[in-house]
Design a protein around this motif. Structure first.
Motif, short mmCIF file in Angstrom:
data_model
loop_
_atom_site.label_atom_id
_atom_site.label_comp_id
_atom_site.label_asym_id
_atom_site.label_seq_id
_atom_site.Cartn_x
_atom_site.Cartn_y
_atom_site.Cartn_z
N THR A 292 41.63 52.41 46.79
CA THR A 292 42.22 51.07 46.69
C THR A 292 42.59 50.81 45.24
O THR A 292 41.82 50.22 44.49
CB THR A 292 41.23 50.00 47.17
OG1 THR A 292 40.05 50.08 46.36
CG2 THR A 292 40.84 50.19 48.61
N HIS B 154 39.97 51.70 42.36
CA HIS B 154 38.60 51.78 42.89
C HIS B 154 38.58 52.63 44.16
O HIS B 154 39.58 52.78 44.84
CB HIS B 154 38.06 50.39 43.24
CG HIS B 154 37.59 49.63 42.05
ND1 HIS B 154 38.45 49.03 41.17
CD2 HIS B 154 36.34 49.39 41.61
CE1 HIS B 154 37.75 48.43 40.23
NE2 HIS B 154 36.47 48.64 40.47
N LEU C 176 36.60 52.69 47.78
CA LEU C 176 35.76 51.94 48.69
C LEU C 176 35.03 52.97 49.54
O LEU C 176 35.67 53.74 50.27
CB LEU C 176 36.59 51.00 49.57
CG LEU C 176 35.84 50.17 50.58
CD1 LEU C 176 34.88 49.22 49.88
CD2 LEU C 176 36.81 49.40 51.45
N GLN D 163 28.53 49.44 52.24
CA GLN D 163 29.84 49.58 51.62
C GLN D 163 29.67 49.38 50.12
O GLN D 163 28.96 48.47 49.70
CB GLN D 163 30.75 48.53 52.24
CG GLN D 163 32.11 48.44 51.70
CD GLN D 163 32.94 47.50 52.56
OE1 GLN D 163 33.02 47.68 53.76
NE2 GLN D 163 33.56 46.53 51.94
N SER E 175 31.84 49.76 46.15
CA SER E 175 33.06 49.99 45.41
C SER E 175 32.73 50.78 44.15
O SER E 175 31.81 50.42 43.42
CB SER E 175 33.70 48.65 45.05
OG SER E 175 34.88 48.87 44.32
#
Length: 160
Positions: free
Chosen positions: A76, A79, A81, A88, A90
């Motif tokens: 993304t 970053h 993910l 989850q 980042s």
């Protein structure tokens, strides 16, 4: 958002080990039901040794190559993910210290070594890269790994 990890990760992490240990359990059950099927008397401990060996070797191989894989990795922007078992996180691309690719094993894997340890994922993130798995893919550079290396390099240059 671009998916970097393979959709086959669920199969590798969950279904294949279940199949492996299930086949061992079926063979042990078959010996339990009919221990004299070979026609001669075999000691029970000697008959179970191949299955015990398969369970031990299978577990060690799965522990080293399969169980540490994360479920999903998405790129993304600057970053990553990372999703694993409902968690989850980042990870900034400039936090990635090294990108290593292993192609001569099945499944192929990409391992990311981080500069600082991620709270839930540890210092290393390993995943199965998306893409076609052809017979001669091991002799070509992995396009996902190449893209990831270039993205990490660009993120480092921006912060430096």
């Amino acid at each position: 958002m671009q998916r970097l990890s393979s959709r086959w990760t669920f199969f590798y992490k969950r279904l294949f080990p279940l199949f492996w240990f299930g086949m061992v359990a079926i063979s042990v059950t078959g010996m339990w039901i009919d221990p004299h099927s070979a026609g001669k008397r075999v000691e029970p401990w000697a008959a179970l040794m191949p299955q015990v060996f398969m369970v031990i070797i299978g577990f060690v191989i799965f522990k080293i190559f399969i169980f540490d894989l994360v479920d999903e990795v998405w790129l993304t922007g600057d970053h990553l993910l990372v999703k694993n078992r409902g968690d989850q996180a980042s990870v900034a691309l400039d936090n990635v210290m090294n990108v290593s690719v292993t192609t001569l094993i099945n499944p192929p894997r990409i391992s990311l070594t981080l500069r600082t340890e991620s709270s839930r994922l540890g210092k290393t993130i390993a995943f199965v890269p998306a893409g076609r798995q052809s017979l001669f893919a091991m002799f070509k550079p992995n396009p996902i790994a190449t893209q990831l290396i270039e993205s990490v390099d660009a993120a480092r240059r921006r912060t430096a």
